[in-house]
Design an enzyme around this catalytic site. Structure first.
Site, PDB file in Angstrom:
ATOM      1  N   SER A 666       4.598 -27.181 -22.947  1.00 39.09           N
ATOM      2  CA  SER A 666       4.706 -28.472 -22.277  1.00 39.09           C
ATOM      3  C   SER A 666       5.853 -29.262 -22.906  1.00 39.09           C
ATOM      4  O   SER A 666       6.985 -28.788 -22.918  1.00 39.09           O
ATOM      5  CB  SER A 666       3.367 -29.213 -22.353  1.00 39.09           C
ATOM      6  OG  SER A 666       3.335 -30.276 -21.436  1.00 39.09           O
ATOM      7  N   ASP A 751       1.459 -24.398 -11.822  1.00 39.00           N
ATOM      8  CA  ASP A 751       1.476 -25.554 -12.711  1.00 39.00           C
ATOM      9  C   ASP A 751       1.726 -26.830 -11.915  1.00 39.00           C
ATOM     10  O   ASP A 751       2.784 -26.989 -11.311  1.00 39.00           O
ATOM     11  CB  ASP A 751       2.582 -25.361 -13.752  1.00 39.00           C
ATOM     12  CG  ASP A 751       2.507 -26.365 -14.885  1.00 39.00           C
ATOM     13  OD1 ASP A 751       1.920 -27.451 -14.684  1.00 39.00           O
ATOM     14  OD2 ASP A 751       3.043 -26.064 -15.968  1.00 39.00           O
ATOM     15  N   HIS A 783      -0.698 -24.870 -15.957  1.00 38.24           N
ATOM     16  CA  HIS A 783      -0.056 -25.486 -17.114  1.00 38.24           C
ATOM     17  C   HIS A 783      -0.644 -24.899 -18.384  1.00 38.24           C
ATOM     18  O   HIS A 783      -1.468 -25.516 -19.064  1.00 38.24           O
ATOM     19  CB  HIS A 783      -0.239 -26.997 -17.071  1.00 38.24           C
ATOM     20  CG  HIS A 783       0.690 -27.738 -17.978  1.00 38.24           C
ATOM     21  ND1 HIS A 783       2.057 -27.690 -17.842  1.00 38.24           N
ATOM     22  CD2 HIS A 783       0.451 -28.554 -19.039  1.00 38.24           C
ATOM     23  CE1 HIS A 783       2.622 -28.439 -18.779  1.00 38.24           C
ATOM     24  NE2 HIS A 783       1.664 -28.968 -19.518  1.00 38.24           N
TER      25      HIS A 783
END
Length: 808
Positions: A666, A751, A783
């Site tokens: 991330s 995602d 994600h």
């Protein structure tokens, strides 16, 4: 355990924002001259290791001449040894391989195992093995599966169709690198040895180390929760590689699995009543969680939120209102969440509070009435309140960006609020707020160095039992003597471990988990009246704590004078000198790293790497000023903090400056890209796991339900219109010409936060420059990877990638 009436709830104040073998009778004329594609050092290491293992002898297999082409017969001889295949009783089948041929036993052993194909026209044992043929041979011999790494060859049209998939498999498993495959090129003995060395995983195998799979197995048992009446215990454990719910009667060992999910693990669960459980799961990582109800025996399962493209979140289980729960959903408008009162028996959903468009959170009183809401435009937030549900909400106070006021619960008389707040101060504190006077009436606790991160409230007592604040480790400030005594007694029972309370009971029993930096956790029952401690389960019993590494708190100064905290984990038993380093920046970025068992960290340490985790500016937990020091500093001061950590360790002599990698997910994935783009001389390799590469497209593709927070992103990251120059400067995509270290990119196709395009863009830009980028794309993930088989593919690839670029 007769009853569980004093439930303990932990409130998290911040949410994380948040990788046919051989055609018969192939003639030697097909093979072209071999090239020196494999370095002599790798060939030497591979040949030496294979010889030590008895896989090659240099005589029958020709391995003494590493630069000459290997024949198909010699390849067969080696593989028969490696695979320990027995030769068939009858050595017949190929016209050009008679039973007295030196390689006949090996060739026919491979044929018997369906590892090679051919017919009576011949096998051509003396023909050089081509790259295409080796690819198919290795794919079959070592069962190389599709691991999701996207492979593009510049000469793909020259690879025979029968070998094309296998050519992809070998590159996916890091056997062959480069943009061109050279399908007809002859394989040298040295190249074959190197490929075999990698196929066997000998590049990363070390005697006595914990197997990779042990770090990333699903927990044996986890998430223990007691039913409201204390008669049953529910937990999750793996079934068909997915985490499912199991229920057992308290004090009995007769577990019953009540869910049978096979596509996706259950994300979470909670008791709805004494005989019903709620659980949540999404589809392929899309984060559109549905809420399900099921009986205690697994019967009468039902999707309570069966709406497409809708995310459901439990607001209040309404423990004192049978058959009803409060759930927030964005089914009416994808951008906002309304609250629905759902009947868990019939599934009927009635709207209980409609979102006018700016409400980001709801809270109930002790009677289950929705009386508090938080409105926000991303920068300015307001606390809204009403005396009754039939009245309109009225604003009580308003806060600007950086100021925080989070209501926790009502006081026992439903007249005041307990909250965590940093109004008019730098650090978050626990306060009591008067709804009548609209003022803070008292401060229960604050710490001068760090924020209060959580609280432990008791609905039954109508008070806060303890405040939770995190320095190097988690600490508690107690407001209830009974709870304090309980915690002290429990900690004394599990010395050297940290403790997390799950629930307590009227008759003095507690359900809790103990953990450390070397242990994922152990669940216990404790009877405070008798002092008896009963162990329920180890989360990961296969982990040998004596082989795990110490996660040590650190502090160093940034180049502009900030105190930066974090953690350094060194390989167990290693001298703190000249070590390879992996920098592991956390995601968010408005989050923080914490002390405890982290599989990635322990895995990397077990492979010989030092691991650095820095709570860089912009991280939470260290006060308002520290958080805001990260505003519009992506790729700049926030990145400098990571670099300063590396330089500090280099100066200390702990780290080899030529062997430093950066790996994160991330925001951590962004930091990996930024590190390679903006400080190309610092890092020898990088891994970006669901990391954004272009801040413009990141901001343009925020999930609809993050729309209310768009202004927050603009203030903390940058405004695409007002800060165009800044966002261009900090987007790694526009600076790929500065990247020179190898990069591995990992992405989930579904995602909703960091879209696939973020990874596609950076990979495409680098490939246009002729840079070969391993790119793992999983079509059934979002994600971050949730399915264990995908996680194993990821970490196997990371292990090989880092070893290739930091250890060789």
């Amino acid at each position: 355990m007769n009853s569980i009436s004093k439930k303990v709830y932990a409130l998290t104040l911040s949410m994380a924002m948040s990788i046919a073998l051989i055609q018969p009778a192939v003639q030697a004329a097909e093979a072209v001259k071999p090239t020196a594609a494999v370095s002599e050092s790798i060939v030497s290491k591979a040949t030496q290791t294979l010889q030590q293992l008895g896989y090659i002898d240099g005589t029958t297999d020709g391995m003494k001449e590493t630069a000459t082409p290997i024949t198909r017969a010699e390849a067969a001889i080696i593989l028969q040894r490696v695979l320990e295949l027995d030769a068939p009783a009858t050595l017949t089948g190929f016209a050009d391989v008679l039973s007295d041929h030196a390689a006949a036993p090996a060739i026919y052993a491979l044929k018997q195992g369906d590892l090679i194909q051919g017919n009576t026209k011949g096998y051509a044992p003396d023909a050089p093995l081509t790259r295409a043929q080796m690819a198919s041979l290795f794919t079959r011999a070592f069962e190389l599966k599709d691991n999701g790494i996207q492979v593009i060859y510049s000469d793909a049209d020259q690879i025979p169709a029968v070998h094309s998939n296998d050519a992809v498999r070998v590159k996916q498993h890091f056997i062959i690198e480069g943009n061109a495959f050279h399908a007809k090129q002859a394989v040298t003995h040295g190249e074959f040895a190197s490929a075999l060395y990698l196929a066997l995983g000998l590049d990363v195998k070390k005697a006595g180390v914990t197997p990779l799979e042990d770090f990333f197995k699903q927990p044996a048992q986890a998430g223990f929760q007691m039913s409201p009446d204390g008669k049953h215990l529910a937990y999750m454990e793996p079934w068909n590689n997915r985490m499912n719910i199991v229920v057992t009667a308290n004090g009995q060992d007769k577990p019953v699995r009540i869910t049978s999910e096979t596509d996706r693990s259950i994300a979470s669960f909670a008791w709805a009543t004494n005989d019903k459980l709620l659980y949540a799961k999404d589809a392929a990582g899309d984060e559109n969680y549905h809420l399900y109800i099921t009986d205690i025996d697994g019967k009468n399962s039902k999707d309570l939120t069966p709406y497409p493209n809708t995310r459901a979140m439990l607001v209040d289980p309404l423990e004192n209102i049978p058959d009803e729960i409060l759930v927030s959903m964005n089914k009416r408008d994808a951008r906002v969440f309304d609250v629905y009162r759902i009947n868990i028996k019939t599934g009927e959903a009635v709207i209980a509070a409609e979102n006018p468009g700016n409400i980001t959170g709801w809270m109930t009183d002790h009677e289950g009435k929705i009386r508090v809401a938080i409105s926000s435009d991303g920068n300015v937030s307001s606390l809204l309140y009403r005396d009754a549900e039939n009245q309109p909400f009225q604003p009580l106070l308003t806060t600007d960006l950086g100021d925080t006021f989070v209501p926790v619960m009502f006081t026992s008389d439903n007249k005041n609020l307990y909250a965590v707040s940093n109004l008019e101060q730098d650090k978050m504190a626990v306060v009591e707020y008067s709804l009548a006077t609209k003022k803070v009436t008292r401060t229960l606790f604050e710490n001068k160095d760090v924020d209060v991160s959580n609280v432990i409230p008791s609905k039954e007592k109508g008070k806060i039992l303890a405040a939770v604040y995190e320095t190097d480790k988690v600490n508690y400030e107690y407001f209830d003597n009974e709870f304090k005594t309980l915690m002290q007694d429990i900690k004394a029972k599990v010395p050297g471990k940290e403790v997390g309370i799950i629930s307590t009971s009227d008759d003095g029993q507690a359900l809790f988990i103990s953990y450390s930096d070397k242990s994922m956790g152990t669940y216990y029952f404790y009877n405070s009246k008798t002092g008896k401690l009963d162990k329920l389960a180890d989360t990961a019993p296969w982990i040998d704590e004596t082989k795990m590494a110490d996660m040590k708190p650190i502090m160093f100064k940034s180049r502009d004078g900030l105190d930066l905290h974090g953690y350094l984990t060194l390989p167990q038993g290693a001298t703190a000198s000249n070590l390879p380093l992996v920098v592991l920046p956390h995601g968010g970025p408005w989050a923080r790293d914490s002390w405890g068992y982290i599989p990635d960290v322990q895995f990397l340490a077990s492979r010989g790497y030092a691991v650095l985790q820095v709570n860089f500016r912009g991280s939470t937990g260290y006060g308002k000023k520290f958080l805001e020091a990260g505003n519009k500093q992506w790729g700049k001061a926030m990145q400098n903090d990571l670099t300063d950590g590396v330089n500090w360790l280099v100066k200390e002599g702990t780290v080899d400056p030529k062997r430093v990698a950066i790996y994160g997910g991330s925001y951590g994935g962004y930091a990996a890209l930024a590190g390679l783009a903006f400080t190309p001389d610092v890092y020898a390799a990088g891994v970006s796991y669901v990391g954004p590469s272009n801040i413009f497209t990141l901001l343009n593709s925020l999930p609809p339900y993050w729309e209310s927070g768009r202004n927050l992103f603009y203030e903390r990251v940058g405004d695409p219109e007002k800060d165009k120059e800044l966002l261009t400067a900090i987007s790694p995509l526009f600076h790929v010409d500065q990247m020179k270290a190898p990069l591995f990119v990992v992405q989930g196709a579904n995602d909703p936060r960091v879209k696939q395009a973020e990874s596609d863009q950076i990979v495409e830009a680098l490939r246009k420059r002729g840079v070969d980028v391993p790119y793992m794309l999983k079509m059934n993930e979002g994600h971050g990877f949730a399915n264990v088989e995908n996680q194993l593919d990821l970490y196997r690839a990371i292990e090989k990638f880092l070893n290739r670029h930091l250890m060789q």
